[in-house]
Motif scaffolding. Sequence first.
Motif, PDB file in Angstrom:
ATOM      1  N   TYR A  47      -3.061   6.033  -1.680  1.00  0.00           N
ATOM      2  CA  TYR A  47      -3.030   6.271  -3.127  1.00  0.00           C
ATOM      3  C   TYR A  47      -3.231   5.016  -3.978  1.00  0.00           C
ATOM      4  O   TYR A  47      -4.073   4.998  -4.861  1.00  0.00           O
ATOM      5  N   GLU A  48      -2.445   3.962  -3.729  1.00  0.00           N
ATOM      6  CA  GLU A  48      -2.565   2.785  -4.585  1.00  0.00           C
ATOM      7  C   GLU A  48      -2.080   1.543  -3.854  1.00  0.00           C
ATOM      8  O   GLU A  48      -1.325   1.620  -2.889  1.00  0.00           O
ATOM      9  N   THR A  49      -2.540   0.405  -4.343  1.00  0.00           N
ATOM     10  CA  THR A  49      -2.204  -0.870  -3.732  1.00  0.00           C
ATOM     11  C   THR A  49      -1.510  -1.788  -4.729  1.00  0.00           C
ATOM     12  O   THR A  49      -1.633  -1.622  -5.945  1.00  0.00           O
ATOM     13  N   ASP A  50      -0.766  -2.745  -4.162  1.00  0.00           N
ATOM     14  CA  ASP A  50      -0.131  -3.811  -4.941  1.00  0.00           C
ATOM     15  C   ASP A  50       0.749  -3.280  -6.061  1.00  0.00           C
ATOM     16  O   ASP A  50       0.655  -3.696  -7.219  1.00  0.00           O
ATOM     17  N   VAL A  51       1.615  -2.328  -5.688  1.00  0.00           N
ATOM     18  CA  VAL A  51       2.634  -1.802  -6.584  1.00  0.00           C
ATOM     19  C   VAL A  51       3.973  -1.903  -5.858  1.00  0.00           C
ATOM     20  O   VAL A  51       4.028  -2.105  -4.651  1.00  0.00           O
ATOM     21  N   THR A  52       5.047  -1.760  -6.588  1.00  0.00           N
ATOM     22  CA  THR A  52       6.373  -1.746  -5.973  1.00  0.00           C
ATOM     23  C   THR A  52       6.527  -0.469  -5.153  1.00  0.00           C
ATOM     24  O   THR A  52       6.211   0.629  -5.634  1.00  0.00           O
ATOM     25  N   ILE A  53       6.992  -0.607  -3.905  1.00  0.00           N
ATOM     26  CA  ILE A  53       7.082   0.544  -3.001  1.00  0.00           C
ATOM     27  C   ILE A  53       8.457   0.612  -2.347  1.00  0.00           C
ATOM     28  O   ILE A  53       9.265  -0.315  -2.420  1.00  0.00           O
ATOM     29  N   ASP A  54       8.681   1.736  -1.685  1.00  0.00           N
ATOM     30  CA  ASP A  54       9.827   1.939  -0.796  1.00  0.00           C
ATOM     31  C   ASP A  54       9.278   1.980   0.626  1.00  0.00           C
ATOM     32  O   ASP A  54       8.413   2.806   0.934  1.00  0.00           O
ATOM     33  N   CYS A  55       9.731   1.101   1.484  1.00  0.00           N
ATOM     34  CA  CYS A  55       9.317   1.118   2.888  1.00  0.00           C
ATOM     35  C   CYS A  55      10.561   1.079   3.757  1.00  0.00           C
ATOM     36  O   CYS A  55      11.339   0.119   3.689  1.00  0.00           O
ATOM     37  N   GLY A  56      10.771   2.128   4.535  1.00  0.00           N
ATOM     38  CA  GLY A  56      11.937   2.185   5.402  1.00  0.00           C
ATOM     39  C   GLY A  56      13.245   2.061   4.656  1.00  0.00           C
ATOM     40  O   GLY A  56      14.210   1.500   5.172  1.00  0.00           O
ATOM     41  N   GLY A  57      13.283   2.558   3.422  1.00  0.00           N
ATOM     42  CA  GLY A  57      14.492   2.508   2.619  1.00  0.00           C
ATOM     43  C   GLY A  57      14.674   1.230   1.837  1.00  0.00           C
ATOM     44  O   GLY A  57      15.629   1.107   1.059  1.00  0.00           O
ATOM     45  N   ALA A  58      13.792   0.263   2.006  1.00  0.00           N
ATOM     46  CA  ALA A  58      13.898  -1.003   1.282  1.00  0.00           C
ATOM     47  C   ALA A  58      12.879  -1.051   0.155  1.00  0.00           C
ATOM     48  O   ALA A  58      11.747  -0.606   0.313  1.00  0.00           O
ATOM     49  N   ALA A  80     -11.265   9.563   0.873  1.00  0.00           N
ATOM     50  CA  ALA A  80     -12.365   9.215   1.773  1.00  0.00           C
ATOM     51  C   ALA A  80     -13.020   7.909   1.338  1.00  0.00           C
ATOM     52  O   ALA A  80     -12.664   7.307   0.334  1.00  0.00           O
ATOM     53  N   GLY A  81     -13.997   7.475   2.119  1.00  0.00           N
ATOM     54  CA  GLY A  81     -14.769   6.282   1.762  1.00  0.00           C
ATOM     55  C   GLY A  81     -13.925   5.023   1.738  1.00  0.00           C
ATOM     56  O   GLY A  81     -12.996   4.853   2.521  1.00  0.00           O
ATOM     57  N   PHE A  82     -14.256   4.123   0.803  1.00  0.00           N
ATOM     58  CA  PHE A  82     -13.542   2.849   0.701  1.00  0.00           C
ATOM     59  C   PHE A  82     -12.265   3.083  -0.099  1.00  0.00           C
ATOM     60  O   PHE A  82     -12.125   2.661  -1.249  1.00  0.00           O
ATOM     61  N   ASN A  83     -11.333   3.775   0.522  1.00  0.00           N
ATOM     62  CA  ASN A  83     -10.120   4.221  -0.152  1.00  0.00           C
ATOM     63  C   ASN A  83      -9.102   3.082  -0.268  1.00  0.00           C
ATOM     64  O   ASN A  83      -9.351   1.939   0.119  1.00  0.00           O
ATOM     65  N   ALA A  84      -7.919   3.428  -0.793  1.00  0.00           N
ATOM     66  CA  ALA A  84      -6.898   2.401  -1.038  1.00  0.00           C
ATOM     67  C   ALA A  84      -6.461   1.719   0.254  1.00  0.00           C
ATOM     68  O   ALA A  84      -6.168   0.519   0.255  1.00  0.00           O
ATOM     69  N   GLN A  85      -6.418   2.454   1.357  1.00  0.00           N
ATOM     70  CA  GLN A  85      -6.043   1.847   2.637  1.00  0.00           C
ATOM     71  C   GLN A  85      -7.039   0.754   3.029  1.00  0.00           C
ATOM     72  O   GLN A  85      -6.665  -0.369   3.377  1.00  0.00           O
ATOM     73  N   LYS A  86      -8.323   1.090   2.962  1.00  0.00           N
ATOM     74  CA  LYS A  86      -9.358   0.121   3.348  1.00  0.00           C
ATOM     75  C   LYS A  86      -9.426  -1.033   2.354  1.00  0.00           C
ATOM     76  O   LYS A  86      -9.643  -2.182   2.740  1.00  0.00           O
ATOM     77  N   ARG A  87      -9.237  -0.742   1.072  1.00  0.00           N
ATOM     78  CA  ARG A  87      -9.257  -1.815   0.081  1.00  0.00           C
ATOM     79  C   ARG A  87      -8.098  -2.786   0.311  1.00  0.00           C
ATOM     80  O   ARG A  87      -8.256  -4.001   0.169  1.00  0.00           O
ATOM     81  N   ALA A  88      -6.939  -2.256   0.666  1.00  0.00           N
ATOM     82  CA  ALA A  88      -5.783  -3.114   0.933  1.00  0.00           C
ATOM     83  C   ALA A  88      -6.048  -4.016   2.128  1.00  0.00           C
ATOM     84  O   ALA A  88      -5.791  -5.222   2.090  1.00  0.00           O
ATOM     85  N   ILE A  89      -6.573  -3.442   3.197  1.00  0.00           N
ATOM     86  CA  ILE A  89      -6.877  -4.218   4.400  1.00  0.00           C
ATOM     87  C   ILE A  89      -7.934  -5.271   4.096  1.00  0.00           C
ATOM     88  O   ILE A  89      -7.860  -6.415   4.551  1.00  0.00           O
ATOM     89  N   LEU A 146       0.868  -1.185   0.000  1.00  0.00           N
ATOM     90  CA  LEU A 146       0.000   0.000   0.000  1.00  0.00           C
ATOM     91  C   LEU A 146       0.898   1.226   0.000  1.00  0.00           C
ATOM     92  O   LEU A 146       1.848   1.296   0.792  1.00  0.00           O
ATOM     93  N   ARG A 147       0.627   2.163  -0.869  1.00  0.00           N
ATOM     94  CA  ARG A 147       1.443   3.377  -0.945  1.00  0.00           C
ATOM     95  C   ARG A 147       0.614   4.598  -0.589  1.00  0.00           C
ATOM     96  O   ARG A 147      -0.474   4.813  -1.151  1.00  0.00           O
ATOM     97  N   TYR A 148       1.142   5.390   0.352  1.00  0.00           N
ATOM     98  CA  TYR A 148       0.581   6.696   0.675  1.00  0.00           C
ATOM     99  C   TYR A 148       1.398   7.767  -0.051  1.00  0.00           C
ATOM    100  O   TYR A 148       2.616   7.614  -0.246  1.00  0.00           O
ATOM    101  N   VAL A 149       0.743   8.843  -0.436  1.00  0.00           N
ATOM    102  CA  VAL A 149       1.439  10.001  -1.005  1.00  0.00           C
ATOM    103  C   VAL A 149       1.183  11.202  -0.104  1.00  0.00           C
ATOM    104  O   VAL A 149       0.273  11.178   0.731  1.00  0.00           O
TER     105      VAL A 149
END
Length: 480
Positions: free
Chosen positions: A398-409, A315-324, A300-303
Amino acid sequence: MATFTEIMGGRPGKIIAVHLAYPSRADQRGRRPSEPSYFLKTSSSLSTGGEVIRPENCELLVFEAEIALVIGTPARNVTVDEAWNHVGWVAAGNDMGVLDLRYADKGSNLRSKGADGMTPLGELIEADKVSPDALRITAEVDGETVQDDSSSTLMFSFAMMIADLSRFMTLERGDIILTGTPAGSTVLKDGQSVTVRLESEADSALCSQVTSTAVAGPAIAGPGSMPKASTQQRIEAYGSAEAAGEVAAVDTPEFRERLRNVAVATLSSLARKEGYNEISIDGVRPMVPGQKIVGRARTLRYVPHRPDLFKAIGAGFNAQKRAIDSVHEGEVLVMSARNTEFAGTLGDILALRAKVRGAEGVITDGAVRDWAAVAEVGLPVFAQGPHPAVLGRRHVPYETDVTIDCGGALVEVGDIIVADDDGALAMPPALAEKLLPLAEAQEAEEEFIAQMVAEGHSVDGLYPMNAHWRAIYEERTATE
């Protein structure tokens, strides 16, 4: 009731199919779209059932039980409220295809689902006799029910689909809309028969069904793209890696248990020797010491927050809720929050939902709200720390199931996540498979070294072991 041809006197002008519409199917695929998407099938694919040909050089003949809508009066730029009035009939439909050719379609499904006979359709039921929200669709393979769902669960109503499509094209009398399939579709083997049945939940006498039987036929010849069944296509065709016989070693319970028994610190040092220096998710710690996470990554990526963007998609059923809401058993939801610890990215309600879904854990390089309450849920969570603010203070989901950076990794969907009190790692599956036996061997050696140190021996020559100590170690392990 009569068949499509008996009523219309010919073929449909268009057959439009919806990709994902049922939550059960969307969750199986690991994504819940915010709006429907579509593809076209050929009019010559329509049939009344019977034999369906599986080309000899194809293995993935699939069926998908669907509720088919047949347009009765033309619809162009109609509203959601008006849309159902343009449906003349409903019927049991089967969106069949040969997924060995999907790779070549590049999203169009032209080859894979457009062949003759790939859209079996049952007898038509007059639409004004049924409720669009009370239709049951089932599929039986050789008498065993494998799909069973209701139109009441649809993520998008029939009316919404019609109104949406009518913005771009005139839906003409006789056009068919295949409205998506629930979970449970799979590969049909030669000689097997599938019966798709649609019935009104208010009156089971109002029903439509169509039966199709798979038979082997001539191989597809050139020119052009030839059939090719990839691992991913097999998994999608059968519905799961297990059903497809494509379970990777890293996904077996035995492998995960072995991985759970080695330390993150050990894996980290071995990964560095392989040239992987940046696989550590830095800055995160377990909310409850002693918890461990081992599983496949979902992302899950936040911007950064911006009012207009948050209003549009936050708002609503956003990317965070969809990911969960789409995380599966054994998966780890990894959140990219740009190493920002001053706004929450998870709270107790969503943590509970992830636990109920069977998630292995959550890792975020942001903060967690309701820190104590989240800890009580019992879901392993790794984060930078607590913060009382809602995510809207700093983030837009913002979006789910994409390549992300988390904690530098870098974290890709499907990476192997291992986390303990020392931190968290994100490893490509092949690396995890290579490192595990090395980690087990190293920890066995270190256990011996610790035992020798406890008995009073100096670390000189023991840590690391010289030839003398290694000979002693190997002699002991050979007799155990």
